[in-house]
Design an enzyme around this catalytic site. Sequence first.
Site, PDB file in Angstrom:
ATOM      1  N   ARG A 257      -9.613  35.233  30.955  1.00  0.00           N
ATOM      2  CA  ARG A 257      -8.978  35.294  29.439  1.00  0.00           C
ATOM      3  C   ARG A 257     -10.088  34.367  28.738  1.00  0.00           C
ATOM      4  O   ARG A 257     -10.291  34.570  27.393  1.00  0.00           O
ATOM      5  CB  ARG A 257      -7.682  34.801  29.385  1.00  0.00           C
ATOM      6  CG  ARG A 257      -6.551  35.627  29.934  1.00  0.00           C
ATOM      7  CD  ARG A 257      -5.299  34.952  30.058  1.00  0.00           C
ATOM      8  NE  ARG A 257      -4.467  35.390  31.169  1.00  0.00           N
ATOM      9  CZ  ARG A 257      -4.420  35.174  32.408  1.00  0.00           C
ATOM     10  NH1 ARG A 257      -5.302  34.369  32.808  1.00  0.00           N
ATOM     11  NH2 ARG A 257      -3.616  35.759  33.309  1.00  0.00           N
ATOM     12  N   LYS A 302      -0.547  46.674  23.380  1.00  0.00           N
ATOM     13  CA  LYS A 302       0.512  46.301  23.350  1.00  0.00           C
ATOM     14  C   LYS A 302       0.343  44.850  22.682  1.00  0.00           C
ATOM     15  O   LYS A 302       1.226  44.257  21.760  1.00  0.00           O
ATOM     16  CB  LYS A 302       0.953  45.854  24.862  1.00  0.00           C
ATOM     17  CG  LYS A 302       2.263  44.916  24.964  1.00  0.00           C
ATOM     18  CD  LYS A 302       2.747  44.281  26.035  1.00  0.00           C
ATOM     19  CE  LYS A 302       3.534  43.126  25.914  1.00  0.00           C
ATOM     20  NZ  LYS A 302       3.608  42.441  27.332  1.00  0.00           N
ATOM     21  N   PRO A 319       5.630  46.553  20.303  1.00  0.00           N
ATOM     22  CA  PRO A 319       5.141  46.407  21.483  1.00  0.00           C
ATOM     23  C   PRO A 319       5.925  46.993  22.641  1.00  0.00           C
ATOM     24  O   PRO A 319       6.979  46.889  22.786  1.00  0.00           O
ATOM     25  CB  PRO A 319       5.161  44.885  21.249  1.00  0.00           C
ATOM     26  CG  PRO A 319       5.349  44.569  19.925  1.00  0.00           C
ATOM     27  CD  PRO A 319       6.306  45.712  19.479  1.00  0.00           C
ATOM     28  N   ASP A 321       6.069  47.275  26.468  1.00  0.00           N
ATOM     29  CA  ASP A 321       5.766  47.057  27.869  1.00  0.00           C
ATOM     30  C   ASP A 321       6.886  47.604  28.957  1.00  0.00           C
ATOM     31  O   ASP A 321       7.509  48.574  28.435  1.00  0.00           O
ATOM     32  CB  ASP A 321       5.701  45.540  27.962  1.00  0.00           C
ATOM     33  CG  ASP A 321       7.208  45.038  27.837  1.00  0.00           C
ATOM     34  OD1 ASP A 321       8.174  45.839  27.808  1.00  0.00           O
ATOM     35  OD2 ASP A 321       7.238  43.509  28.014  1.00  0.00           O
ATOM     36  N   PHE A 372      15.254  43.827  22.902  1.00  0.00           N
ATOM     37  CA  PHE A 372      14.671  43.078  23.902  1.00  0.00           C
ATOM     38  C   PHE A 372      15.224  41.732  24.224  1.00  0.00           C
ATOM     39  O   PHE A 372      15.508  41.455  25.437  1.00  0.00           O
ATOM     40  CB  PHE A 372      13.288  42.856  23.269  1.00  0.00           C
ATOM     41  CG  PHE A 372      12.337  42.118  24.419  1.00  0.00           C
ATOM     42  CD1 PHE A 372      11.450  42.841  25.504  1.00  0.00           C
ATOM     43  CD2 PHE A 372      12.025  40.956  24.339  1.00  0.00           C
ATOM     44  CE1 PHE A 372      10.913  42.097  26.385  1.00  0.00           C
ATOM     45  CE2 PHE A 372      11.251  40.045  25.269  1.00  0.00           C
ATOM     46  CZ  PHE A 372      10.851  40.660  26.317  1.00  0.00           C
TER      47      PHE A 372
END
Length: 405
Positions: A257, A302, A319, A321, A372
């Site tokens: 990253r 996402k 988003p 996932d 979520f």
Amino acid sequence: MGSSSPLRASSPAAAATKLETPQKRKRSNDATPAIVTPGPAIVGITSRAIGHINPTSQFQCLGVPPNELRPSRTLTTGQCFHWTAVSSDEVADNATTAKASAWGTHDATEWIGTLRHQGESLVLVIRETPTATLYRPLTQTDLNVTALLHDYFQLNESISSLYQEWSEQCPRLKMIAECLPGVRIVNQDPFECLISFICSSNNNIPRITKMLSAIRKEFGSPLLTIGDQVYYSFPSLAALQRNATEQRLRELGLGYRAKYIMETVRILTELGGEPYLHDLRLIRDPLIVQEKLTQFSGVGRKVADCVALFSLQQDTAIPVDVHVWNIARRDYDTDELLQSVKSITPSVYKSVGDLFRNRFTNKCGWAHSLLFVAELPSFRAVLPQDVVKEMDIFRAEEKARKKGA
């Protein structure tokens, strides 16, 4: 920041907080992030220890009822990573505290964190009571903190009215809404949010928190010391451009990253800096915002939609996932278009988002986030048994399906 800002208090604080400068730790050449849970830097803070800091600053009420805001269901559920739960005991159980502040908990009542607004940062405490939400700045600031928090929690929107509207559109959400009032979407600093979700790639919340704490410590400025815990500001784009390198970020445990962040710093600088991100709030098409954000290194659909929803006021961004995909398949895929899908391709990603957008016509991204939160293990105990049973049955069916595939 100019004095014309609406978040600027009418009179500045008299003096700055005296800070203890921490010793620099010896730098490690090990680029592997071996620690997967938050370390001592984010645990062990107690209410009593905080009470000695800036004692002239008293708790103030945000003036919002509990059905409109519950920090316990908003601050540590994956939207942002700059809050940790405060222990009410003098002897803090590090493991318990780390888990609570990483994954969210329905029974925490106090949090400490840093907020960044137009280049200025402050440390403050949020406290949840049965009837109200309170706050107390721990560092001196001339910001209007009440206005800042109203903007941060987007309190101009009535969440109870939205709950009612969504409940009419989905009976299952209605059952969840009755048990989880006050789940809101935060409106955080876009640059901090962008870097945070780049760090989220193939990661978990404890490690994301650890990485961001390392970035703050290395490139931010110290704001406040409580015992051996130092709170730092999140660095600006200019500070990262000036001081960060891919090698140093790898040494801090960011792994691959590190390259994404340095590339993003370069691209954003070329686009005009942090104001470029703020200007994306003016665009009302979430697909255009998604496209603008995916030009940054390490930002897929996402991550882009997380940044859009949690910092750019794009309330129709969804988003997606595997967890959100499963919610869509279980509860909204009435035509069973997703049942044979094995991976989230670009077309599947859009189809999943459209299921939420078609079901919830007003702020569907907020409704998606409520659903979520209900899936998080920390909130299982407060859900209706029928909902929990449904989740367990689906989970068992999915396990059997994958085993037989």
